[in-house]
Design a protein around this motif. Structure first.
Motif, mmCIF file in Angstrom:
data_model
loop_
_atom_site.group_PDB
_atom_site.id
_atom_site.type_symbol
_atom_site.label_atom_id
_atom_site.label_comp_id
_atom_site.label_asym_id
_atom_site.label_seq_id
_atom_site.Cartn_x
_atom_site.Cartn_y
_atom_site.Cartn_z
ATOM 1 N N GLU A 17 2.609 6.233 -7.152
ATOM 2 C CA GLU A 17 1.670 6.895 -7.870
ATOM 3 C C GLU A 17 1.742 8.450 -8.000
ATOM 4 O O GLU A 17 1.765 8.928 -9.288
ATOM 5 C CB GLU A 17 0.187 6.558 -7.367
ATOM 6 N N THR A 23 1.449 3.651 -3.201
ATOM 7 C CA THR A 23 0.838 4.846 -3.295
ATOM 8 C C THR A 23 1.861 6.300 -3.482
ATOM 9 O O THR A 23 1.687 7.195 -4.414
ATOM 10 C CB THR A 23 0.055 5.195 -2.057
ATOM 11 N N GLU A 79 0.609 -1.190 -0.022
ATOM 12 C CA GLU A 79 -0.027 0.195 -0.009
ATOM 13 C C GLU A 79 0.708 1.259 0.046
ATOM 14 O O GLU A 79 0.582 2.143 -1.018
ATOM 15 C CB GLU A 79 -0.779 -0.084 1.101
ATOM 16 N N GLY A 103 -4.377 6.926 -4.278
ATOM 17 C CA GLY A 103 -3.886 6.359 -5.620
ATOM 18 C C GLY A 103 -4.745 7.211 -6.722
ATOM 19 O O GLY A 103 -3.991 8.137 -7.615
ATOM 20 N N THR A 161 -5.897 3.739 -11.804
ATOM 21 C CA THR A 161 -4.455 3.420 -11.753
ATOM 22 C C THR A 161 -3.782 2.633 -12.669
ATOM 23 O O THR A 161 -4.611 1.771 -13.172
ATOM 24 C CB THR A 161 -4.259 3.003 -10.434
ATOM 25 N N THR A 162 -2.860 2.699 -13.072
ATOM 26 C CA THR A 162 -1.656 3.421 -12.594
ATOM 27 C C THR A 162 -1.318 4.411 -13.461
ATOM 28 O O THR A 162 -1.476 4.444 -14.756
ATOM 29 C CB THR A 162 -0.338 2.455 -12.183
ATOM 30 N N TRP A 217 -4.161 3.409 -0.886
ATOM 31 C CA TRP A 217 -3.776 3.084 -2.167
ATOM 32 C C TRP A 217 -5.204 3.336 -3.257
ATOM 33 O O TRP A 217 -4.874 4.122 -4.217
ATOM 34 C CB TRP A 217 -3.275 1.634 -2.383
ATOM 35 N N CYS A 218 -6.246 2.839 -2.482
ATOM 36 C CA CYS A 218 -7.402 3.037 -3.459
ATOM 37 C C CYS A 218 -8.224 4.543 -3.184
ATOM 38 O O CYS A 218 -8.994 4.714 -3.685
ATOM 39 C CB CYS A 218 -8.464 2.160 -3.062
#
Length: 510
Positions: A77, A74, A70, A130, A423-424, A126-127
Motif C-alpha cells: 500500500e 501494508t 498483513e 493501510g 484501500t487499495t 493492514w487496517c
C-alpha cells in the motif's frame, strides 16, 4: 498483558499539534508526502520480525499468515502510493463542453485536513497503516487509534511512528472506550473506522454531531455458494483456508456455506480431507492455527456453537482461557440458527443445504448485504445469474478473501457491511481527498451570453440564456417501453460513405 493508555487530558494537545502541522502547509508538497510514504514502508520492512513477534503475542498468528495476509500487503500500500502519487495528484479536466470550456474548468485534488483512523484488533497493521498510506498520499495529517485488544502490536506501532514519520503529521493515541469517546468530540477532515456495526452506529452518531465524513468497513456474514458444477476439492481447500486463517478473524472470511443438495455429501467429504491434512488429529497442537483475540471473544463463539441446532461433524472444542477454538464444521442448520444470527469471526463453518441456485440467492438477498460473496461454479451462466441477482461489497468466483489484497481494486462494503473504500491504491487516496471544482472565468464572457444573467432581466436576456441550455434529446420512449438501443451502425455507414466519396473525388482529381 498491560496496556498503556494515552491520558485523556493529553488528547487535545495531540490533536492541536496535527492541526498546526496541517496549517503549516508542509503536507501540500508532493515530495514531502513521498518521503513519509517510503518511511512508512521502511517502518514495516525494518521491523518485520518485531511485528511478527507482536502478532504472535496478540493472536498467536503463524509467521506465514502475518507476512502474507498483513505485512506484505501494508508495505505494498505504502509503496504503490509512493510510486504513483504524482499521477494521482494531477488536476483533472472534465469532458469538453463548449459552454464551459473558456472558463478553464478543473478538478483539484486537495487534502481534507486532520484525519482520524480507528483500527481493529484482527488486522492491527493492514487496517490501520493501510489507510494511513492513502491519507498521507492525499496530503492529510493523521491521528491513529489502534485497538487496545491487540495491545502488543499497538505498543510497537506507537513506539515506531515517531521514529519514522514526522510528528507534526502522524500521531498515535492508545487506549479504549474513554480515549475513543474523547476523540469523537472533535470534528475531523475524515474518519475511518474498521470494526463492527454496533460500534459503527455509535461512531456515526457522534460524527454526525460534528459533520465529519466517515468511511466504515464493518464485515458481516459473507456467504459461499457451492454450485453443483463446482470443483469440490478446490472449493473445500480454499473455503477451509479462508475460514481458518487468522482463526477466522477476518472481515472477509467466508462465514457460511450454501451448498447444492446434490453435492453436499461430496463437499463435506472433501472438507474432512482438508481438515485432516491442514491441522492433523490434534488441531490444538498445530502451529498453523491462530488464537482468538481474547477470552471474552472465545466465550462468545462458544455460546454460538453450544446453541446451534445443527450437527457438529468436525471440531466443536473451545478452551476459553487459552483462547482456542477448534476448526469446526456444522451441518443441517435452519435459517434462524444461532450460527447464522451474527458474524461468527472464528473458525466455525456452518453448512446449509439448498435446493438450487435460486434458493441460495433468495437466502442471501433476504439478509443484509455482505462484505463479500463467494461463488464456486464452473458454469458461466450460474456465475452471471448470481452476480446480477445479488449485492455485496465484493464478489469472488472460485476463491475467497484474497480480493482484499488485489492491487488497484476498491475494498469496502455496501449497506450494513460498510460504506466507502479505503484501500487499495488510488481508492484509498480518493477516500481522503477533496475533489475541488475550480473555474477561471474571463471578463470578456460577460460581453456575450453570460452578461445576460445580470439584472434588469428582459425577454431578450432570457432567450440568450435559454440557448445555452438547448439539448437535442433522443426520441421519447413509447408508453410502457424502454429506450431503444442507439443505432451506431448509421454512424459507421455515414463514415464509410464519406470515405468512399473522398476516395472517388481524389481519384477523379488525379
Amino acid at each position: 498483558m498491560s496496556f498503556y493508555s494515552t491520558p485523556i487530558e493529553e488528547i487535545p494537545a495531540i490533536r492541536e499539534a496535527l492541526v498546526k502541522g496541517f496549517a503549516s502547509g508542509k503536507t501540500k508538497n508532493v515530495l514531502f508526502r513521498k518521503t513519509q510514504l517510503i518511511q512508512l514502508a521502511y517502518l514495516l520492512q525494518d521491523n518485520r520480525e518485531r511485528f511478527i513477534e507482536t502478532l504472535a503475542i496478540d493472536l498467536k498468528r503463524p509467521v506465514l499468515e502475518s507476512n502474507f495476509l498483513e505485512i506484505n500487503g501494508t508495505i505494498a500500500e505504502a509503496y504503490e502510493a509512493f510510486s504513483r502519487i504524482e499521477e494521482w495528484t494531477k488536476p483533472e479536466k472534465p469532458h469538453f463542453d463548449l459552454n464551459w470550456f473558456f472558463m478553464r474548468p478543473e478538478v483539484r485534488k486537495e487534502p481534507k485536513g486532520v484525519v482520524l483512523i480507528i483500527g481493529p484488533f484482527n488486522f492491527p497493521l493492514w487496517c490501520l497503516l493501510g489507510p494511513l498510506a492513502g491519507a498521507l498520499a492525499a496530503g492529510n495529517t493523521v491521528l491513529l487509534k489502534p485497538s487496545e485488544l491487540s495491545s502488543a502490536t499497538a505498543d510497537l506501532v506507537a513506539e515506531l511512528i515517531p521514529k519514522y514519520l514526522d510528528p507534526d503529521v502522524v500521531r498515535v493515541v492508545r487506549g479504549g472506550v474513554p480515549q475513543a469517546t474523547k476523540l469523537l468530540e472533535y470534528p475531523w477532515g475524515h474518519l475511518c473506522y474498521t470494526g463492527n456495526g454496533r460500534v459503527a452506529k455509535i461512531i456515526g452518531a457522534a460524527a454526525a454531531q460534528t459533520l465529519t465524513p466517515v468511511t466504515f468497513e464493518l464485515g458481516g456474514k459473507s456467504p459461499v455458494i457451492i454450485d453443483k458444477s463446482a470443483d469440490l476439492e478446490l472449493a473445500a481447500r480454499r473455503v477451509m483456508w479462508g475460514k481458518c486463517a487468522n482463526a477466522g478473524q477476518i472481515c472477509v472470511s467466508p462465514d457460511y456455506v450454501l451448498v447444492h443438495r446434490d453435492v453436499e455429501e461430496a463437499f463435506i467429504k472433501e472438507v474432512r480431507k482438508v481438515h485432516t491434512k491442514s491441522f492433523g488429529p490434534h488441531p490444538e497442537k498445530s502451529d498453523s492455527l491462530s488464537r482468538i483475540i481474547s477470552p471474552h471473544h472465545a466465550s462468545r463463539i462458544k455460546a454460538l456453537v453450544d446453541n446451534t441446532k445443527g450437527n457438529v461433524i468436525l471440531g466443536g472444542e473451545v478452551n476459553v482461557e487459552e483462547r482456542y477454538v477448534a476448526p469446526t464444521v456444522v451441518r443441517d442448520l435452519d435459517g434462524d440458527d444461532s450460527l447464522l444470527s451474527e458474524e461468527i469471526f472464528g473458525p466455525v463453518l456452518p453448512i446449509v443445504k439448498v435446493n438450487d441456485v435460486d434458493d441460495a440467492i433468495n437466502f442471501i438477498t433476504s439478509r443484509d448485504h455482505p462484505l463479500a460473496l463467494y461463488i464456486f461454479t464452473q458454469d458461466k451462466k450460474v456465475k452471471e445469474k448470481i452476480l446480477s441477482s445479488t449485492n455485496s461489497g465484493a464478489a469472488v468466483v472460485n476463491d475467497v478473501s484474497i480480493h482484499a489484497l488485489a492491487a488497484g481494486m476498491p475494498f469496502g462494503g455496501v449497506g450494513a457491511s460498510g460504506s466507502g473504500g479505503y484501500t487499495t491504491g488510488k481508492w484509498g487516496f480518493n477516500t481522503f481527498t477533496h475533489f475541488r471544482t475550480t473555474l477561471d472565468v474571463p471578463s470578456w464572457l460577460d460581453k456575450i451570453a453570460l452578461g445576460s444573467r445580470f439584472p434588469p432581466y428582459t425577454d431578450v436576456k432570457l432567450q440568450d440564456l435559454m440557448t445555452l441550455a438547448k439539448y437535442k434529446l433522443p426520441p421519447r420512449p413509447a408508453p410502457g417501453s424502454i429506450v431503444a438501443p442507439q443505432r451506431r451502425w448509421k454512424l459507421w455507414a455515414a463514415l464509410a460513405v464519406a470515405g468512399a466519396i473522398a476516395a472517388f473525388l481524389k481519384q477523379r482529381s488525379s
